[in-house]
Design a protein around this motif. Structure first.
Motif, PDB file in Angstrom:
ATOM      1  N   ILE A 103       0.816  -1.216   0.000  1.00  0.00           N
ATOM      2  CA  ILE A 103       0.000   0.000   0.000  1.00  0.00           C
ATOM      3  C   ILE A 103       0.849   1.266   0.000  1.00  0.00           C
ATOM      4  N   GLU A 104       1.986   1.231   0.682  1.00  0.00           N
ATOM      5  CA  GLU A 104       2.751   2.459   0.886  1.00  0.00           C
ATOM      6  C   GLU A 104       4.032   2.585   0.069  1.00  0.00           C
ATOM      7  N   GLU A 105       4.628   1.474  -0.359  1.00  0.00           N
ATOM      8  CA  GLU A 105       5.927   1.561  -1.030  1.00  0.00           C
ATOM      9  C   GLU A 105       5.960   0.936  -2.422  1.00  0.00           C
ATOM     10  N   ASP A 106       5.096  -0.005  -2.675  1.00  0.00           N
ATOM     11  CA  ASP A 106       5.207  -0.842  -3.870  1.00  0.00           C
ATOM     12  C   ASP A 106       4.220  -0.402  -4.941  1.00  0.00           C
ATOM     13  N   GLU A 107       4.733   0.014  -6.071  1.00  0.00           N
ATOM     14  CA  GLU A 107       3.869   0.440  -7.175  1.00  0.00           C
ATOM     15  C   GLU A 107       3.530  -0.716  -8.118  1.00  0.00           C
ATOM     16  N   ASP A 108       4.111  -1.888  -7.872  1.00  0.00           N
ATOM     17  CA  ASP A 108       3.832  -3.080  -8.676  1.00  0.00           C
ATOM     18  C   ASP A 108       3.723  -4.263  -7.714  1.00  0.00           C
ATOM     19  N   ASP A 109       2.562  -4.408  -7.088  1.00  0.00           N
ATOM     20  CA  ASP A 109       2.376  -5.378  -6.009  1.00  0.00           C
ATOM     21  C   ASP A 109       2.618  -6.828  -6.412  1.00  0.00           C
ATOM     22  N   ASP A 110       2.398  -7.166  -7.672  1.00  0.00           N
ATOM     23  CA  ASP A 110       2.621  -8.556  -8.082  1.00  0.00           C
ATOM     24  C   ASP A 110       3.929  -8.742  -8.848  1.00  0.00           C
ATOM     25  N   ASN A 111       4.681  -7.667  -8.990  1.00  0.00           N
ATOM     26  CA  ASN A 111       6.006  -7.711  -9.619  1.00  0.00           C
ATOM     27  C   ASN A 111       5.973  -8.292 -11.037  1.00  0.00           C
ATOM     28  N   ASP A 112       4.930  -7.919 -11.791  1.00  0.00           N
ATOM     29  CA  ASP A 112       4.828  -8.413 -13.165  1.00  0.00           C
ATOM     30  C   ASP A 112       5.349  -7.410 -14.191  1.00  0.00           C
ATOM     31  N   GLY A 113       5.882  -6.295 -13.705  1.00  0.00           N
ATOM     32  CA  GLY A 113       6.430  -5.296 -14.609  1.00  0.00           C
ATOM     33  C   GLY A 113       5.428  -4.243 -15.043  1.00  0.00           C
ATOM     34  N   PHE A 114       4.199  -4.346 -14.560  1.00  0.00           N
ATOM     35  CA  PHE A 114       3.167  -3.368 -14.894  1.00  0.00           C
ATOM     36  C   PHE A 114       2.723  -2.674 -13.611  1.00  0.00           C
ATOM     37  N   PRO A 115       2.836  -1.350 -13.551  1.00  0.00           N
ATOM     38  CA  PRO A 115       2.419  -0.630 -12.341  1.00  0.00           C
ATOM     39  C   PRO A 115       0.960  -0.923 -11.998  1.00  0.00           C
ATOM     40  N   ASP A 116       0.676  -0.983 -10.717  1.00  0.00           N
ATOM     41  CA  ASP A 116      -0.669  -1.309 -10.251  1.00  0.00           C
ATOM     42  C   ASP A 116      -1.747  -0.447 -10.901  1.00  0.00           C
ATOM     43  N   LEU A 117      -1.455   0.824 -11.129  1.00  0.00           N
ATOM     44  CA  LEU A 117      -2.456   1.718 -11.708  1.00  0.00           C
ATOM     45  C   LEU A 117      -2.807   1.350 -13.148  1.00  0.00           C
ATOM     46  N   GLN A 118      -1.925   0.611 -13.810  1.00  0.00           N
ATOM     47  CA  GLN A 118      -2.174   0.182 -15.191  1.00  0.00           C
ATOM     48  C   GLN A 118      -2.473  -1.313 -15.280  1.00  0.00           C
ATOM     49  N   ASP A 119      -2.534  -1.964 -14.147  1.00  0.00           N
ATOM     50  CA  ASP A 119      -2.672  -3.416 -14.085  1.00  0.00           C
ATOM     51  C   ASP A 119      -4.093  -3.770 -13.655  1.00  0.00           C
ATOM     52  N   ALA A 120      -4.842  -4.420 -14.540  1.00  0.00           N
ATOM     53  CA  ALA A 120      -6.218  -4.806 -14.216  1.00  0.00           C
ATOM     54  C   ALA A 120      -6.260  -5.812 -13.071  1.00  0.00           C
ATOM     55  N   LEU A 121      -5.203  -6.583 -12.922  1.00  0.00           N
ATOM     56  CA  LEU A 121      -5.123  -7.587 -11.861  1.00  0.00           C
ATOM     57  C   LEU A 121      -3.808  -7.384 -11.098  1.00  0.00           C
ATOM     58  N   PRO A 122      -3.748  -6.375 -10.228  1.00  0.00           N
ATOM     59  CA  PRO A 122      -2.482  -5.999  -9.585  1.00  0.00           C
ATOM     60  C   PRO A 122      -1.912  -7.018  -8.599  1.00  0.00           C
ATOM     61  N   LEU A 123      -2.678  -8.052  -8.271  1.00  0.00           N
ATOM     62  CA  LEU A 123      -2.165  -9.073  -7.360  1.00  0.00           C
ATOM     63  C   LEU A 123      -1.965 -10.419  -8.053  1.00  0.00           C
ATOM     64  N   ASP A 124      -2.030 -10.434  -9.381  1.00  0.00           N
ATOM     65  CA  ASP A 124      -1.853 -11.663 -10.155  1.00  0.00           C
ATOM     66  C   ASP A 124      -0.703 -11.457 -11.132  1.00  0.00           C
ATOM     67  N   SER A 125       0.427 -12.051 -10.834  1.00  0.00           N
ATOM     68  CA  SER A 125       1.612 -11.838 -11.667  1.00  0.00           C
ATOM     69  C   SER A 125       1.522 -12.528 -13.023  1.00  0.00           C
ATOM     70  N   THR A 126       0.542 -13.403 -13.204  1.00  0.00           N
ATOM     71  CA  THR A 126       0.422 -14.103 -14.486  1.00  0.00           C
ATOM     72  C   THR A 126      -0.429 -13.327 -15.486  1.00  0.00           C
ATOM     73  N   GLU A 127      -1.079 -12.263 -15.023  1.00  0.00           N
ATOM     74  CA  GLU A 127      -1.937 -11.514 -15.929  1.00  0.00           C
ATOM     75  C   GLU A 127      -1.956 -10.048 -15.524  1.00  0.00           C
ATOM     76  N   TRP A 128      -1.896  -9.171 -16.504  1.00  0.00           N
ATOM     77  CA  TRP A 128      -1.975  -7.742 -16.213  1.00  0.00           C
ATOM     78  C   TRP A 128      -3.115  -7.076 -16.966  1.00  0.00           C
ATOM     79  N   ASN A 129      -3.627  -7.731 -17.993  1.00  0.00           N
ATOM     80  CA  ASN A 129      -4.683  -7.143 -18.805  1.00  0.00           C
ATOM     81  C   ASN A 129      -5.879  -8.085 -18.810  1.00  0.00           C
ATOM     82  N   ASP A 130      -7.005  -7.602 -18.357  1.00  0.00           N
ATOM     83  CA  ASP A 130      -8.212  -8.419 -18.309  1.00  0.00           C
ATOM     84  C   ASP A 130      -8.882  -8.381 -19.678  1.00  0.00           C
ATOM     85  N   ASN A 131      -8.782  -9.480 -20.405  1.00  0.00           N
ATOM     86  CA  ASN A 131      -9.354  -9.541 -21.768  1.00  0.00           C
ATOM     87  C   ASN A 131     -10.816  -9.883 -21.753  1.00  0.00           C
TER      88      ASN A 131
END
Length: 131
Positions: A103-131
């Motif tokens: 919440i306070e330090e990590d801009e990519d909570d699942d470490n998938d290379g996509f910032p949480d604000l641009q990540d449809a699934l910010p806690l799922d490292s296997t997917e970043w775009n909800d198709n």
């Protein structure tokens, strides 16, 4: 003597500076405190130079402490080695176990290379775009 002080007038016995304090001059009547987040490794320290950084307050100075912020993630793999203190890395607060509080330090909570604000699934490292 440096490192020692006489706390009361008329007293002849010198007292060593306690841990985390120092006495830099002879005939001192008080010991000076080290700056915040620093410690001394011994009593009777003689200068502020002997006050070593201890970021997480565990009494291990940062040069030897393998986890400077005390989050449970060793600095060598911690992406925030001097991050927030007072918390422990668990899946609930550090989803990707990178040592950065989500919440306070990590801009990519699942470490998938996509910032949480641009990540449809910010806690799922296997997917970043909800198709």
């Amino acid at each position: 003597d440096p490192g020692f002080f006489v706390p009361e007038a008329g007293q002849s016995q010198q007292t060593p500076a306690p841990f985390d304090q120092f006495v830099s001059s002879s005939r001192s009547t008080v010991a000076e405190s080290c700056p915040e987040n620093t410690i001394t490794l011994q009593e009777s320290s003689t200068s502020e130079d002997q006050c070593l950084i201890d970021s997480d307050g565990d009494r291990l100075h940062d040069e030897v402490d393998q986890d400077d912020d005390g989050d449970g993630i060793d600095d060598i793999i911690d992406r925030c080695p001097l991050g927030l203190v007072g918390w422990s890395s668990t899946v609930d607060v550090d989803n990707d176990s990178d040592g950065c509080k989500d919440i306070e330090e990590d801009e990519d909570d699942d470490n998938d290379g996509f910032p949480d604000l641009q990540d449809a699934l910010p806690l799922d490292s296997t997917e970043w775009n909800d198709n």
